[in-house]
Motif scaffolding. Sequence first.
Motif, PDB file in Angstrom:
ATOM      1  N   VAL A  61       0.868  -1.180   0.000  1.00  0.00           N
ATOM      2  CA  VAL A  61       0.000   0.000   0.000  1.00  0.00           C
ATOM      3  C   VAL A  61       0.900   1.224   0.000  1.00  0.00           C
ATOM      4  O   VAL A  61       1.714   1.405   0.909  1.00  0.00           O
ATOM      5  CB  VAL A  61      -0.938   0.010   1.220  1.00  0.00           C
ATOM      6  N   VAL A  62       0.769   2.059  -1.027  1.00  0.00           N
ATOM      7  CA  VAL A  62       1.625   3.228  -1.221  1.00  0.00           C
ATOM      8  C   VAL A  62       0.782   4.472  -1.055  1.00  0.00           C
ATOM      9  O   VAL A  62      -0.266   4.614  -1.702  1.00  0.00           O
ATOM     10  CB  VAL A  62       2.295   3.208  -2.613  1.00  0.00           C
ATOM     11  N   PHE A 180      -2.412   2.133  -4.571  1.00  0.00           N
ATOM     12  CA  PHE A 180      -1.867   3.490  -4.469  1.00  0.00           C
ATOM     13  C   PHE A 180      -2.969   4.412  -3.963  1.00  0.00           C
ATOM     14  O   PHE A 180      -4.070   4.440  -4.525  1.00  0.00           O
ATOM     15  CB  PHE A 180      -1.358   3.981  -5.831  1.00  0.00           C
ATOM     16  N   ILE A 181      -2.654   5.169  -2.917  1.00  0.00           N
ATOM     17  CA  ILE A 181      -3.617   6.071  -2.298  1.00  0.00           C
ATOM     18  C   ILE A 181      -3.077   7.492  -2.379  1.00  0.00           C
ATOM     19  O   ILE A 181      -1.942   7.758  -1.966  1.00  0.00           O
ATOM     20  CB  ILE A 181      -3.881   5.689  -0.821  1.00  0.00           C
ATOM     21  N   VAL A 201       0.593   2.123   6.304  1.00  0.00           N
ATOM     22  CA  VAL A 201       0.913   1.848   4.899  1.00  0.00           C
ATOM     23  C   VAL A 201       2.369   1.398   4.791  1.00  0.00           C
ATOM     24  O   VAL A 201       3.166   1.564   5.719  1.00  0.00           O
ATOM     25  CB  VAL A 201       0.659   3.091   4.019  1.00  0.00           C
ATOM     26  N   ASP A 202       2.710   0.830   3.648  1.00  0.00           N
ATOM     27  CA  ASP A 202       4.064   0.309   3.449  1.00  0.00           C
ATOM     28  C   ASP A 202       5.034   1.375   2.963  1.00  0.00           C
ATOM     29  O   ASP A 202       6.213   1.357   3.306  1.00  0.00           O
ATOM     30  CB  ASP A 202       4.037  -0.844   2.440  1.00  0.00           C
ATOM     31  N   THR A 203       4.561   2.289   2.125  1.00  0.00           N
ATOM     32  CA  THR A 203       5.430   3.294   1.521  1.00  0.00           C
ATOM     33  C   THR A 203       4.723   4.647   1.534  1.00  0.00           C
ATOM     34  O   THR A 203       3.520   4.718   1.241  1.00  0.00           O
ATOM     35  CB  THR A 203       5.784   2.921   0.067  1.00  0.00           C
ATOM     36  N   VAL A 204       5.470   5.686   1.880  1.00  0.00           N
ATOM     37  CA  VAL A 204       4.951   7.057   1.853  1.00  0.00           C
ATOM     38  C   VAL A 204       5.815   7.858   0.888  1.00  0.00           C
ATOM     39  O   VAL A 204       7.025   7.994   1.091  1.00  0.00           O
ATOM     40  CB  VAL A 204       4.962   7.710   3.258  1.00  0.00           C
ATOM     41  N   ASN A 223       9.681   3.555   3.373  1.00  0.00           N
ATOM     42  CA  ASN A 223       9.642   2.479   2.383  1.00  0.00           C
ATOM     43  C   ASN A 223      10.081   1.181   3.051  1.00  0.00           C
ATOM     44  O   ASN A 223      11.251   1.030   3.416  1.00  0.00           O
ATOM     45  CB  ASN A 223      10.537   2.794   1.183  1.00  0.00           C
ATOM     46  N   ARG A 224       9.158   0.258   3.211  1.00  0.00           N
ATOM     47  CA  ARG A 224       9.482  -1.031   3.830  1.00  0.00           C
ATOM     48  C   ARG A 224      10.212  -1.965   2.878  1.00  0.00           C
ATOM     49  O   ARG A 224      10.741  -2.994   3.301  1.00  0.00           O
ATOM     50  CB  ARG A 224       8.192  -1.701   4.309  1.00  0.00           C
TER      51      ARG A 224
END
Length: 424
Positions: A61-62, A180-181, A201-204, A223-224
């Motif tokens: 989830v980005v 993608f959000i 979320v996994d990535t911002v 970022n995981r």
Amino acid sequence: MVEDIVKETKGKGVSAPATGNAAIIASRLKDISTTEEHSRIITGISELDRVLGGGIVLGSVVLLGGEPGAGKSTLLLQLCGAISRQVNVLYITGEESTRQIKLRATRLRVEEENIMLAAETDIGSICDLVEQTKPGIVVIDSIQTMHCAEISSSAGSVSQVKECTARLLTVAKTLEIPTFIVGHVNKDGAIAGPKVMEHIVDTVLYFEGDKMLPYRVLRAAKNRYGSTNEIGMFDMTGTGLKVIENPSKLLLEGRPIGVSGNCVACTMEGTRPILSEIQALVTKTGFGTPRRAASGFDFNRMNLLLAVLEKRAGYFLGNLDVYINIVGGLELDETACDLSVCLAVVSSLMDKPVPDDMIAIGEVGLGGEVRNVTNLEYRLRESQRMGFVRAVVPKHSLAQIDPKEFNTMELLGVTYVKQAIQLL
């Protein structure tokens, strides 16, 4: 005030024995396979793949944030067009109609074959649609327009944003669908809504750029699945965002030749060295207190370097206005640019140009010493590739560099900033 409806849970008590399929099963770490869970989808947009860590991870989830008009929707629509050649895409819009998305897709020349559009704001209906269609990737534009029917507050509130993000996360992880959000930002530049949204979320990602300039920078704040030091650079054109493969060449275009107050610095953005031009202007002040202004450079760091020049190098700047500008809209927050700023200031003060084929790399301490910087070899290779033949570097770093690799470049080692100024 937010009303929370408390419902009686049907779960068993703490002391009740676990029966049936309700028991939790733990797996050994060595038995967990990573071949499928961490396979990545290559988007075809090289700068986006770089920031994401090599592509989109299945089930990730980005969260993408940025100022209004920065180009978030444009970037995601181009992403949908590029990735639709591999998988089906579901684009959910809560701010525009499907006809508006169609008009933008036509202008951007996006492939429309495998892209499905839906204008919906109810998060329950959206999750049902995702479970029915099972697309390869989902885009939500934007999370502030979504609402959950079980919560009475209006869309965009803290409770609504948190609940909607949690439901999208559950669907993405369960069905292994990358999501993608788009998130709006507040006046401070942070993503609007609860901070827990960035945690789950996994990535911002942040999409930054001055509206008056065509360049856009994509950064990863979290970022995981990759590094957070990488950046991606884009050029906003009439037909969409274009990837900038060589940022150094672009930022140095139109550089004035033989003009005082200009010096080239090299900053590291992750594993990528980028050359940028630093401009300084030193003039006599017309007020009782001289003015200090910095664009793209830390204001406090500039004052520190001016004090070092006065105390250690003997250049009096107490009654002079000093302006620092970083060309191209970049933000240089790395101390390796200190020496370039000092040379640019002294060059403007003495009205003596820095040689056009010279680059300066080094951190300046309070004692006027020039300290080592990280990744010096990468910086020098980029400088050599861009045609620079002289480099002012910390003298202590010369012992760690193989001079045979830079046979077309003269390395000038300095210990103090005063020695670097004498090279002008």
